[in-house]
Design a protein around this motif. Structure first.
Motif, PDB file in Angstrom:
ATOM      1  N   LYS A 224       0.974  -1.121   0.211  1.00  0.00           N
ATOM      2  CA  LYS A 224      -0.023  -0.100  -0.094  1.00  0.00           C
ATOM      3  C   LYS A 224       0.682   1.251   0.144  1.00  0.00           C
ATOM      4  N   ASP A 225       2.071   1.286   0.563  1.00  0.00           N
ATOM      5  CA  ASP A 225       2.729   2.378   0.683  1.00  0.00           C
ATOM      6  C   ASP A 225       3.584   2.691  -0.663  1.00  0.00           C
ATOM      7  N   ALA A 226       3.736   1.699  -1.187  1.00  0.00           N
ATOM      8  CA  ALA A 226       4.110   1.838  -2.776  1.00  0.00           C
ATOM      9  C   ALA A 226       3.191   2.401  -3.880  1.00  0.00           C
ATOM     10  N   LEU A 227       1.778   2.163  -3.357  1.00  0.00           N
ATOM     11  CA  LEU A 227       0.813   2.727  -4.348  1.00  0.00           C
ATOM     12  C   LEU A 227       0.496   4.077  -3.855  1.00  0.00           C
ATOM     13  N   ARG A 228       0.579   4.321  -2.759  1.00  0.00           N
ATOM     14  CA  ARG A 228       0.490   5.734  -2.248  1.00  0.00           C
ATOM     15  C   ARG A 228       1.667   6.741  -2.681  1.00  0.00           C
ATOM     16  N   THR A 229       2.881   6.009  -2.705  1.00  0.00           N
ATOM     17  CA  THR A 229       3.998   6.961  -3.168  1.00  0.00           C
ATOM     18  C   THR A 229       3.689   7.097  -4.764  1.00  0.00           C
ATOM     19  N   PHE A 230       3.388   6.027  -5.247  1.00  0.00           N
ATOM     20  CA  PHE A 230       3.402   6.322  -6.772  1.00  0.00           C
ATOM     21  C   PHE A 230       2.234   7.168  -7.060  1.00  0.00           C
ATOM     22  N   ILE A 231       0.979   7.190  -6.334  1.00  0.00           N
ATOM     23  CA  ILE A 231      -0.255   8.060  -6.914  1.00  0.00           C
ATOM     24  C   ILE A 231       0.094   9.247  -6.400  1.00  0.00           C
ATOM     25  N   SER A 232       0.786   9.690  -5.415  1.00  0.00           N
ATOM     26  CA  SER A 232       0.973  11.101  -4.962  1.00  0.00           C
ATOM     27  C   SER A 232       2.014  11.821  -5.774  1.00  0.00           C
ATOM     28  N   SER A 233       2.844  11.004  -6.451  1.00  0.00           N
ATOM     29  CA  SER A 233       4.116  11.631  -7.071  1.00  0.00           C
ATOM     30  C   SER A 233       3.816  11.502  -8.707  1.00  0.00           C
ATOM     31  N   SER A 234       2.763  10.536  -9.036  1.00  0.00           N
ATOM     32  CA  SER A 234       2.808  10.586 -10.557  1.00  0.00           C
ATOM     33  C   SER A 234       1.469  11.421 -10.939  1.00  0.00           C
ATOM     34  N   MET A 235       0.441  11.425  -9.880  1.00  0.00           N
ATOM     35  CA  MET A 235      -0.534  12.079 -10.323  1.00  0.00           C
ATOM     36  C   MET A 235      -1.162  13.027  -9.403  1.00  0.00           C
ATOM     37  N   PRO A 236      -0.409  13.988  -8.828  1.00  0.00           N
ATOM     38  CA  PRO A 236      -0.826  15.009  -7.817  1.00  0.00           C
ATOM     39  C   PRO A 236      -2.146  15.576  -7.942  1.00  0.00           C
TER      40      PRO A 236
END
Length: 624
Positions: A255-267
């Motif tokens: 989940k942490d990887a998902l949150r990192t990706f989402i917040s960085s790739s599509m703010p």
């Protein structure tokens, strides 16, 4: 409403139709609410019940998704109108696109049913990924009308009011598909980059390359440590079943990887950079003062941090050859080449790279496209100059479609006739690399005869070259094996023989995997138990398309009557079949740096099909 791509929300559901991860984007959602409020005022205070002015809860979405799955017969649905289709449902639209762009009805306590559309559905492992892009209210109303029409469907695609014409006005749908596939790669760990072949030493071309060959090693980006999963679950990310283990086999979903990706790739819900390796490398390495670009140079979006280390550039031309060989006077053979130029530029700073691509102006090139970083300022008789500012890691510099200038690398015919119900006689006569000269080298070649609906008992026959092996449902002929390649000459290969099958038993499979969703990451339709009156989609489609043929599994679309084709796989090195090439000595870098340039070419077979000359086969109707 914006013309770009905005994501209102996304959900990940497990095989039990429970939401195990969700993310909402309030900035984009605010635009939707403002549009609903404005529409409400225009209607005199009575908003149309079709539009839900706010996002559903995870439990509401999970319940509505399960209801749609039951109504449509599977996760993806029918995709065509059948007797069970109800007016207002996706299958009523009678278009296979509705298996990927779906709608669901959110049932509220006050008795209202609100339509949620377009939901992008992507299957990865045992998870369903739903992405909801921002569209205009008018587009939602248009789809609602489509769900009530009696004359819609893919047959009228392209006309005004069809689903195809509606989706053409929605670029946000394309962006949502990209988001869904990127998230699928994150949760499965399948984040493959374009392959770049590393030579044992920089290529110098000519005779030396043809004598020494090259060592093919897959060059990947530097390994990135996976972020550590958060031990404290987030309240906003846990859906209807918080106890779900969220595992893919033995690999836990991070989940942490998902949150990192989402917040960085599509703010804020706007997709910017969906390259997962970029995001995780930035998180791992961070930034330092040494990473700052020169003050007079603007750092492009595709290179969020600067490379440090030994400098070099790698180019690989990778072509895939597809062919349909019929050996019939009334049906012409067809062969096409699809290729891409892969690149990995390990260069410090923000340099520009320019090179002439040889062969682009040839009449054989049918279409081509370039990476967003590339500029094509200059053209010549047979060369085209390309300049680009390389991004990080492996990337595709150019894609193209072309004809094969040298003719088919494998020619010949395949004949098979059933001498009895359980025995067939076959004959192969092939010519390999006819007209091909050094440095072109065929490294291996294998031919496979699939019999997915018959069990093989015995195979009798000896090929003129190579060896054979059998499985329960296929015969494999290894014509050339790795290490014994074919260079600068052609060979003839024949293989006569007979194949015996177990006695035929008529079997009806009430719910086999359909061709719509039988791919590795697609539907788990087998988990759905159909009711007695549920239509079999496979049988329905087969009856429509081939009324006089026995039913077969559409998972094998080439296997009409289960014995009509053979498939060839091979690999060729030394040169491209399209004529496209790169001269490493002509590659220039600005500002000038000392960086070796390596170049390699690899050609592989795609769907390279030999159709049974004595059997039925599909072909394209030529215009008169």
């Amino acid at each position: 409403m914006p013309t770009g791509c905005g994501i209102r929300a996304l959900w990940i559901l497990n095989s039990h139709d429970a939401v195990v991860f969700s993310r909402r984007f309030p900035v984009v959602e605010k635009q939707w609410r403002v549009a609903c409020k404005s529409e409400n005022k225009c209607n005199g205070g009575s908003v149309d019940s079709v539009a839900l002015p706010y996002l559903p809860s995870d439990s509401e979405l999970a319940s509505s998704f399960a209801e749609r799955k039951k109504r449509e017969g599977s996760v993806r649905g029918f995709g065509i109108r059948v007797s069970q289709s109800a007016e207002g449902s996706d299958s009523w639209v009678d278009d296979p696109v509705t298996r990927h762009v779906i709608s669901i009805y959110i049932n509220k306590e006050e008795g209202q049913n609100y339509l949620l559309w377009p939901l992008i559905l992507h299957m990865k492992s045992q998870f369903c990924i739903l992405v909801l892009p921002l569209v205009e209210l008018g587009h939602l109303d248009s789809y609602k009308e489509l769900c009530k029409r009696s004359d819609c469907g893919s047959a009228v695609g392209g006309v005004d009011g069809s689903l195809s014409s509606l989706l053409l006005d929605l670029p946000s749908v394309t962006g949502a598909f990209m988001v869904a596939h990127a998230i699928g790669e994150i949760i499965s760990g399948d984040m493959a980059e374009p392959e770049v072949i590393v030579n044992a030493s920089p290529s110098v071309g000519g005779l030396l390359d043809s004598l020494t060959g090259s060592i093919g090693i897959s060059s990947r980006a530097k390994p990135v440590a996976a972020p550590v999963a958060s031990s404290t679950p987030s309240n906003t990310s846990v859906g209807a079943v918080s106890s779900d283990a969220m595992k893919i086999g033995s690999r836990p979903l991070d989940k942490d990887a998902l949150r990192t990706f989402i917040s960085s790739s599509m703010p804020f819900g706007t997709p910017l950079d969906l390259n997962a390796s970029n995001i995780f490398t930035i998180k791992l390495n961070g930034f330092s003062s040494a990473d700052l670009p020169p003050a007079d140079v603007k750092q492009p979006a595709w290179k969020p941090y600067l490379y440090k280390g030994k400098q070099k550039i790698l180019f690989t031309i990778h072509e895939t050859v597809a062919a349909a060989l019929y050996d019939r006077d009334e049906i012409p053979d067809s062969i096409s080449v699809s290729g891409q130029v892969n690149c990995r530029a390990e260069l410090e700073g923000l340099p520009d790279v320019s090179l002439p691509l040889i062969g682009l102006n040839s009449n054989r090139i049918e279409s081509l496209s370039f990476h967003p970083s590339a500029q094509v300022p200059e053209q010549g008789a047979d060369k085209q100059s390309v300049m680009f500012s390389p991004p990080l890691g492996n990337f595709v510099l150019m894609r193209y479609q072309a004809s094969c200038g040298l003719g088919p690398p494998i020619k010949g015919f395949y004949q098979l006739s059933m001498v009895s119900e359980d025995e067939g006689a076959f004959l192969f006569k092939l010519s390999l690399m006819e007209g091909y000269k050094a440095p072109l080298t065929m490294e291996f070649c294998t031919l496979t005869m699939p019999f997915p609906r018959r069990r093989i008992v015995a195979v009798d026959g000896t090929p003129s070259v190579g060896t054979i092996s059998t499985t329960e449902h296929s015969v494999e002929w290894k014509i050339l094996v790795s290490g014994r390649g074919l260079v600068g000459k052609s060979i003839e290969a024949t293989f006569p023989g007979t194949v015996k099958f177990a006695p035929w038993q008529t079997q009806r499979f009430p719910y086999t995997k359909s061709f719509f969703g039988s791919m590795a990451e697609e539907d788990s339709d087998a988990d759905t138990e159909p009711t007695n009156n549920m239509v079999n989609v496979e049988e329905y489609l087969m009856e429509k398309m081939t009324k006089d043929l026995p039913p077969v599994d559409l998972e094998e679309p080439f296997c009409w009557q289960a014995y009509n084709y053979a498939k060839v796989s091979f690999r060729i090195a030394g040169a491209s079949l399209s004529g496209i090439s790169i001269d490493p000595k002509s590659v220039s870098i600005y500002p000038s740096v000392k960086a070796p340039v390596e170049f390699s070419i690899q050609v592989t077979a795609g769907d390279y099909i030999l159709w049974n000359t004595l059997g039925r086969c599909p072909s394209i109707a030529m215009p008169r």
